[in-house]
Write a protein that holds these residues in place. Structure first.
Motif, PDB file in Angstrom:
ATOM      1  N   LYS A  61      -3.278  -2.253   6.095  1.00 22.12           N
ATOM      2  CA  LYS A  61      -4.029  -1.456   7.062  1.00 22.12           C
ATOM      3  C   LYS A  61      -3.928   0.013   6.689  1.00 22.12           C
ATOM      4  N   PHE A  62      -5.057   0.723   6.809  1.00 20.36           N
ATOM      5  CA  PHE A  62      -5.031   2.170   6.634  1.00 20.36           C
ATOM      6  C   PHE A  62      -4.430   2.798   7.885  1.00 20.36           C
ATOM      7  N   ILE A  63      -3.579   3.795   7.683  1.00 22.16           N
ATOM      8  CA  ILE A  63      -2.894   4.459   8.791  1.00 22.16           C
ATOM      9  C   ILE A  63      -3.588   5.756   9.149  1.00 22.16           C
ATOM     10  N   ALA A  64      -3.852   6.577   8.120  1.00 20.90           N
ATOM     11  CA  ALA A  64      -4.383   7.919   8.367  1.00 20.90           C
ATOM     12  C   ALA A  64      -5.028   8.470   7.104  1.00 20.90           C
ATOM     13  N   SER A  65      -5.799   9.513   7.305  1.00 21.14           N
ATOM     14  CA  SER A  65      -6.372  10.282   6.215  1.00 21.14           C
ATOM     15  C   SER A  65      -5.996  11.734   6.485  1.00 21.14           C
ATOM     16  N   VAL A 102       7.151   3.290  15.897  1.00 17.91           N
ATOM     17  CA  VAL A 102       6.130   3.821  14.983  1.00 17.91           C
ATOM     18  C   VAL A 102       5.413   2.668  14.276  1.00 17.91           C
ATOM     19  N   ILE A 103       6.158   1.689  13.820  1.00 19.44           N
ATOM     20  CA  ILE A 103       5.545   0.531  13.167  1.00 19.44           C
ATOM     21  C   ILE A 103       4.567  -0.154  14.119  1.00 19.44           C
ATOM     22  N   ASN A 104       4.985  -0.363  15.362  1.00 19.89           N
ATOM     23  CA  ASN A 104       4.105  -1.003  16.346  1.00 19.89           C
ATOM     24  C   ASN A 104       2.856  -0.172  16.609  1.00 19.89           C
ATOM     25  N   GLU A 105       3.006   1.152  16.674  1.00 19.57           N
ATOM     26  CA  GLU A 105       1.847   2.014  16.879  1.00 19.57           C
ATOM     27  C   GLU A 105       0.860   1.872  15.709  1.00 19.57           C
ATOM     28  N   ILE A 106       1.394   1.828  14.505  1.00 17.27           N
ATOM     29  CA  ILE A 106       0.546   1.667  13.325  1.00 17.27           C
ATOM     30  C   ILE A 106      -0.246   0.361  13.424  1.00 17.27           C
ATOM     31  N   GLY A 119      -8.879   7.038  12.919  1.00 14.20           N
ATOM     32  CA  GLY A 119      -9.268   8.216  13.694  1.00 14.20           C
ATOM     33  C   GLY A 119      -8.709   8.239  15.109  1.00 14.20           C
ATOM     34  N   THR A 120      -8.035   7.149  15.508  1.00 17.86           N
ATOM     35  CA  THR A 120      -7.453   7.082  16.853  1.00 17.86           C
ATOM     36  C   THR A 120      -6.335   8.110  16.971  1.00 17.86           C
ATOM     37  N   VAL A 121      -6.254   8.755  18.113  1.00 14.03           N
ATOM     38  CA  VAL A 121      -5.204   9.745  18.353  1.00 14.03           C
ATOM     39  C   VAL A 121      -3.836   9.109  18.119  1.00 14.03           C
ATOM     40  N   MET A 122      -2.963   9.839  17.438  1.00 14.78           N
ATOM     41  CA  MET A 122      -1.626   9.312  17.154  1.00 14.78           C
ATOM     42  C   MET A 122      -0.563  10.093  17.893  1.00 14.78           C
ATOM     43  N   SER A 123       0.552   9.450  18.115  1.00 15.77           N
ATOM     44  CA  SER A 123       1.683  10.091  18.771  1.00 15.77           C
ATOM     45  C   SER A 123       2.265  11.162  17.854  1.00 15.77           C
ATOM     46  N   SER A 124       3.048  12.048  18.424  1.00 13.66           N
ATOM     47  CA  SER A 124       3.696  13.085  17.613  1.00 13.66           C
ATOM     48  C   SER A 124       4.700  12.456  16.648  1.00 13.66           C
TER      49      SER A 124
END
Length: 86
Positions: free
Chosen positions: A3-7, A49-53, A60-65
């Motif tokens: 899965k892609f996490i971020a750009s 963090v793993i679960n959030e990913i 593009g979904t907002v991510m936690s700090s």
């Protein structure tokens, strides 16, 4: 699971999880996926963090700090890998 996490800064960050093995990768935009670099940190992020990913529907979904800090860590690891090949 892949899965892609971020750009960030024209680099895509992704996760690959197979059973208990978790790896993180980075590759530059417009490069082939097979040119990705392993940027797995020595200490993996916590389960939150793993679960959030895993649960985020798109990059593009907002991510936690906490996840944003982890992406910054992956960015530094990618810069180090890129610097080694020069």
């Amino acid at each position: 699971m892949r899965k892609f996490i971020a750009s960030k800064n024209d680099v895509f960050y992704s996760i690959e999880q197979e059973g208990d093995v978790v790896k993180f990768y980075a590759h530059k935009r417009y490069s082939h996926y097979d040119q990705r670099k392993d940027v797995t940190p020595k200490v993996l992020p916590n389960k939150t963090v793993i679960n959030e990913i895993i649960e985020r529907p798109t990059i593009g979904t907002v991510m936690s700090s906490e996840l944003a800090r982890f992406i910054n860590e992956l960015e530094e690891l990618f810069k180090a890998v890129e610097a080694e090949k020069k």
